[in-house]
Design an enzyme around this catalytic site. Structure first.
Site, PDB file in Angstrom:
ATOM      1  N   GLY A   1      21.824  14.018  23.462  1.00 40.57           N
ATOM      2  CA  GLY A   1      23.003  14.656  24.041  1.00 40.57           C
ATOM      3  C   GLY A   1      23.207  14.190  25.468  1.00 40.57           C
TER       4      GLY A   1
ATOM      5  N   GLU B   1      17.538   6.616  14.953  1.00 40.24           N
ATOM      6  CA  GLU B   1      18.626   6.641  13.979  1.00 40.24           C
ATOM      7  C   GLU B   1      19.547   5.442  14.060  1.00 40.24           C
ATOM      8  OE1 GLU B   1      20.176   9.286  17.425  1.00 40.24           O
ATOM      9  OE2 GLU B   1      18.284   8.520  16.638  1.00 40.24           O
TER      10      GLU B   1
ATOM     11  N   SER C   1      47.167   7.512   1.157  1.00 39.09           N
ATOM     12  CA  SER C   1      47.582   6.455   2.077  1.00 39.09           C
ATOM     13  C   SER C   1      47.547   5.094   1.399  1.00 39.09           C
ATOM     14  CB  SER C   1      46.653   6.434   3.290  1.00 39.09           C
ATOM     15  OG  SER C   1      45.354   6.004   2.906  1.00 39.09           O
ATOM     16  N   GLY C   2      46.906   5.028   0.231  1.00 38.51           N
ATOM     17  CA  GLY C   2      46.735   3.747  -0.435  1.00 38.51           C
ATOM     18  C   GLY C   2      45.353   3.164  -0.229  1.00 38.51           C
ATOM     19  N   GLY C   3      44.549   3.802   0.636  1.00 42.55           N
ATOM     20  CA  GLY C   3      43.207   3.307   0.897  1.00 42.55           C
ATOM     21  C   GLY C   3      42.164   3.960   0.005  1.00 42.55           C
ATOM     22  N   VAL C   4      40.917   3.515   0.164  1.00 42.93           N
ATOM     23  CA  VAL C   4      39.807   4.005  -0.647  1.00 42.93           C
ATOM     24  C   VAL C   4      39.541   5.481  -0.367  1.00 42.93           C
ATOM     25  CG1 VAL C   4      37.340   3.749  -1.132  1.00 42.93           C
ATOM     26  CG2 VAL C   4      38.761   1.719  -0.781  1.00 42.93           C
ATOM     27  N   ASP C   5      39.595   5.884   0.904  1.00 45.10           N
ATOM     28  CA  ASP C   5      39.191   7.234   1.284  1.00 45.10           C
ATOM     29  C   ASP C   5      40.057   8.306   0.619  1.00 45.10           C
ATOM     30  OD1 ASP C   5      37.518   5.801   2.945  1.00 45.10           O
ATOM     31  OD2 ASP C   5      38.850   5.989   4.669  1.00 45.10           O
ATOM     32  N   SER C   6      41.373   8.186   0.793  1.00 48.43           N
ATOM     33  CA  SER C   6      42.242   9.204   0.217  1.00 48.43           C
ATOM     34  C   SER C   6      42.215   9.156  -1.302  1.00 48.43           C
ATOM     35  CB  SER C   6      43.679   9.044   0.733  1.00 48.43           C
ATOM     36  OG  SER C   6      44.207   7.786   0.381  1.00 48.43           O
ATOM     37  N   SER C   7      41.998   7.975  -1.872  1.00 47.17           N
ATOM     38  CA  SER C   7      41.939   7.852  -3.331  1.00 47.17           C
ATOM     39  C   SER C   7      40.692   8.524  -3.893  1.00 47.17           C
ATOM     40  CB  SER C   7      41.977   6.378  -3.733  1.00 47.17           C
ATOM     41  OG  SER C   7      43.173   5.759  -3.303  1.00 47.17           O
TER      42      SER C   7
ATOM     43  N   LYS D   1      31.914   5.268   5.398  1.00 50.65           N
ATOM     44  CA  LYS D   1      32.653   4.482   4.417  1.00 50.65           C
ATOM     45  C   LYS D   1      31.794   4.057   3.234  1.00 50.65           C
ATOM     46  CE  LYS D   1      36.343   2.987   4.677  1.00 50.65           C
ATOM     47  NZ  LYS D   1      37.662   3.401   4.149  1.00 50.65           N
TER      48      LYS D   1
ATOM     49  N   HIS E   1      16.048   6.358  20.266  1.00 50.16           N
ATOM     50  CA  HIS E   1      16.887   6.786  19.145  1.00 50.16           C
ATOM     51  C   HIS E   1      16.480   6.039  17.866  1.00 50.16           C
ATOM     52  CE1 HIS E   1      20.004   9.239  21.184  1.00 50.16           C
ATOM     53  NE2 HIS E   1      19.624   8.532  22.234  1.00 50.16           N
TER      54      HIS E   1
ATOM     55  N   CYS F   1      15.371  11.949  22.113  1.00 50.01           N
ATOM     56  CA  CYS F   1      16.029  11.760  23.413  1.00 50.01           C
ATOM     57  C   CYS F   1      16.183  13.118  24.117  1.00 50.01           C
ATOM     58  CB  CYS F   1      17.359  11.037  23.243  1.00 50.01           C
ATOM     59  SG  CYS F   1      18.010  10.368  24.797  1.00 50.01           S
ATOM     60  N   TYR F   2      17.401  13.643  24.248  1.00 51.28           N
ATOM     61  CA  TYR F   2      17.552  14.970  24.847  1.00 51.28           C
ATOM     62  C   TYR F   2      16.745  15.995  24.064  1.00 51.28           C
ATOM     63  CZ  TYR F   2      19.739  19.149  26.800  1.00 51.28           C
ATOM     64  OH  TYR F   2      19.956  20.358  27.424  1.00 51.28           O
TER      65      TYR F   2
END
Length: 521
Positions: free
Chosen positions: A59, A180, A231-237, A377, A178, A86-87
Site C-alpha cells: 500500500g 506477486e 460491445s462485440g468483444g470477448v468480455d461482454s460476450s 483477460k 512483491h 511490503c506495507y
C-alpha cells in the site's frame, strides 16, 4: 455473507495498485481467495469469513504516520498462517512489537535478496535461493529496522536488512518485496509454499468459479429481467453467455452498433448470438447518434464519458422495450476497474475512465450485474472455454467498448473511421498471414491527427499518418511492444499505403506499458 464450500484465503487490501495480482497468482494455484479493504475487515468479519490463511497487501501509506491503515489485531490471534507483503510486512512488525522507520535509502525496482546464513531451506522458502540469491521487485521508502519478538531473519537486501523475516512457530512470514509481480521470478514458488503450508488442496477451478458466478447472478437478479450490453468483444460476450446460463430467457442482449466497430464486426457478432446461442438480441443501429455527439470532440476523457453516457441512454431505452429490465449486465474486467477507480475504495490513482466504469453517469435507472469484475483477460478466456464459446472467438484480441473512437486521436469523422477500418483490416490480415496473431496480446492501427506530405507516382499527396500498435502481455496491466521484423513492418506499410486511400505514412509504436497505455486514448 454467503458461505461457500472452498477453503478460503483472505487478502486484506491496503491500497496497492498490484493487490489483485496476489489473487491472480493464487487462482493459478487453484486457491479460492477474496480481496477485502482493510477498513472493512473487523473482528466480526474475520469470524464470519473464517479464512484458512491471510495475506496482507502492499500500500502507499507509511505506518509511521498517524492514522495509517492497520490490520485487525484479532487476526494475529486466530492461529492461522499470515503473509505480509511490503506495507503488509511493516504493519505486521509494527503491530506485533517491531519497529519501522522512514528516511532510509528507498528501493524501487529490481533488487537481490540473499539468504541469512542459518535460514531454513524448507518451509515457505523451499526451492528458493538455489542460485545463492533471489531476484525480486521492491517498491518501498520505509523499512523494518527491528523485528517483532519471535521472528528471525531469513533474507536481506542492500537496502532492506530485514527483507524476509519469519516466525515458524506461528507460521507468520513477512517480505519487503512483491512476490506477486512477474518481476520477482520465483515469487510464485513462495506463494505456492505458503498455501501448501496453510493446508490448501487446490480445490478451486474455473469450473468452480463458473458455478459460483451463476449462483451469485441468480441470487442478485431473482426473477427480474436483465439486459446485457454487447460491445462485440470477448468480455461482454462471455458475460452474456454466463448470465444466459444462469437465468435463461430473463436475459436480452443489446448490441449497440455505435458506428465505431471494426470491419464486418457488427455482422459477425449478431450472427454468433442469434444463430449459435439463440439468445434474444436487439441490434441497435445508433451510429448517427454516437458519431453526431462526438462531432468536434477531441479530448479523450470527453470522448469516453460521452460514449458511456450514450451507451446507458440506449440501454435504458431498450430496457423499457423488453418489459422493464431492472438490471444492466456488462463485461467489466479488473484492469478496467483499477485504471478507473480504486478497487477497494482506497487511494490508488485514476489512469483513465473506462466507458463502463468511470464513464457511467452517477444516476442510472438500472442496477449493474458485472460477473467478470474481478477477472483478468486470460481468466475470462478460460471461463469462455468452460462455457463452450468458439475457440476462434475466445482468442480474439481485446477490443475496447468505445471502439475506434479511442484509436482515432483528435476529432472523429466518418471519413477518418472508414480509413481506419480499412487500415486495421490490412494490418490484422498481415499478422494472420504471418502466423503471429496468437503470439500477440493486442494489435491495432491508430489514425493520427496529422497529415503529412508524400509522393505517389509523380504526384504530391497530403494524407494521414497512422501508427501500428502490437503488444505482448499476460494480464493487460503491463505490456511490451511486439518485436516485428523490419521485413514484416516494411511489407505491412507498403500494403496499407497501396490499399488504403488516405494514408501515406506508417509508423510503429514501440512504447511499453508503463509508461504508455496499450490504447492511445
Amino acid at each position: 455473507m454467503t458461505q461457500i464450500a472452498h477453503d478460503r484465503l483472505l487478502i486484506i487490501d491496503f491500497g496497492s495498485q498490484v493487490t489483485q495480482l496476489i489473487a491472480r497468482r493464487l487462482r493459478e494455484l487453484n486457491v479460492y481467495c477474496e480481496i477485502h479493504p482493510f477498513n472493512k475487515v473487523d473482528d466480526a468479519f474475520l469470524r464470519d469469513f473464517a479464512p484458512k490463511a491471510v495475506i496482507l497487501s502492499g500500500g502507499p501509506a507509511s505506518v509511521t504516520e498517524d492514522g495509517s491503515p492497520r490490520a485487525p489485531q484479532a487476526l494475529f490471534d486466530m492461529g492461522k498462517p499470515v503473509l505480509g507483503i511490503c506495507y503488509g510486512q511493516q504493519v505486521m512488525m509494527e503491530q506485533l512489537g517491531g519497529k519501522v522507520e522512514s528516511g532510509h535509502h528507498r528501493e524501487f525496482g529490481r533488487a537481490f535478496v540473499e539468504p541469512a546464513s542459518d535460514h531454513r531451506k524448507d518451509g515457505i522458502f523451499s526451492g528458493m535461493f538455489a542460485a545463492g540469491r533471489e531476484e525480486v521487485w521492491m517498491s518501498h521508502g520505509d523499512r523494518v529496522t527491528q523485528m517483532a519478538p519471535g521472528f528471525e531473519i531469513i533474507g536481506t537486501s542492500p537496502n532492506a536488512p530485514l527483507a524476509i523475516v519469519g516466525d515458524e512457530s506461528r507460521q507468520f512470514y513477512a517480505v519487503q518485496f512483491h512476490p506477486e509481480v512477474h518481476h520477482t521470478p520465483n515469487g510464485r514458488i513462495l506463494l505456492q509454499n505458503f498455501v501448501r503450508l496453510a493446508g490448501f488442496t487446490g480445490d478451486w477451478t474455473m469450473g468452480a468459479y463458473k458455478e459460483e458466478a451463476i449462483r451469485k447472478i441468480r441470487e442478485q437478479v431473482g426473477d427480474k429481467k436483465v439486459i446485457c450490453g454487447l460491445s462485440g468483444g470477448v468480455d461482454s460476450s462471455v458475460a452474456a453467455v454466463l448470465i444466459h446460463e444462469a437465468i435463461g430467457d430473463q436475459l436480452t442482449c443489446v448490441f449497440v452498433d455505435h458506428g465505431l466497430m471494426r470491419q464486418n464486426e457488427a455482422e459477425e457478432v449478431v450472427a454468433m448470438f442469434r444463430d449459435t446461442y439463440n439468445i434474444p438480441l436487439i441490434h441497435a443501429d445508433e451510429a448517427d447518434l454516437f458519431i453526431g455527439a462526438l462531432e468536434g470532440v477531441s479530448d479523450p476523457e470527453v470522448k469516453r464519458k460521452t460514449i458511456g453516457r450514450l451507451f446507458i441512454e440506449v440501454f435504458e431505452k431498450h430496457a423499457k422495450s423488453v418489459g422493464g429490465a431492472e438490471f444492466l449486465a456488462q463485461g467489466t474486467l479488473y484492469p478496467d476497474v483499477i485504471e478507473s477507480v480504486s478497487f477497494s475504495g482506497g487511494p490508488s490513482v485514476t489512469i483513465k475512465s473506462h466507458h463502463n466504469v468511470g464513464g457511467l453517469p452517477e444516476k442510472m435507472g438500472m442496477k449493474l450485474v458485472e460477473p467478470l469484475r474481478e477477472l483478468f483477460k486470460d481468466e475470462v478466456r478460460a471461463l469462455g472455454r468452460e462455457l463452450g464459446l468458439p475457440a476462434h472467438f475466445i482468442g480474439r484480441h481485446p477490443f475496447p467498448g468505445p471502439g475506434l473512437a479511442i484509436r482515432c486521436p483528435g476529432e472523429i469523422t466518418r471519413e477518418k473511421l472508414d480509413i481506419l477500418r480499412k487500415a486495421d483490416a490490412v494490418y490484422i490480415d498481415q499478422i494472420r498471414k504471418h502466423g503471429l496473431y496468437d503470439a500477440i496480446w493486442q494489435a491495432f492501427v491508430a489514425l493520427l491527427p496529422v497529415r503529412t506530405v508524400g509522393v505517389m507516382g509523380d504526384g504530391r499527396t497530403y494524407d494521414y499518418a497512422c501508427a501500428l500498435r502490437a503488444v505482448t502481455s499476460v494480464d493487460g496491466m503491463t505490456a511490451d511492444y511486439y518485436p516485428f521484423t523490419h521485413e514484416f513492418l516494411g511489407e505491412t506499410a507498403t500494403r496499407i499505403i497501396n490499399e488504403v486511400n488516405g494514408i501515406n505514412r506508417v509508423t510503429y509504436d514501440i512504447t511499453s506499458k508503463p509508461p504508455g497505455t496499450i490504447e492511445w486514448e
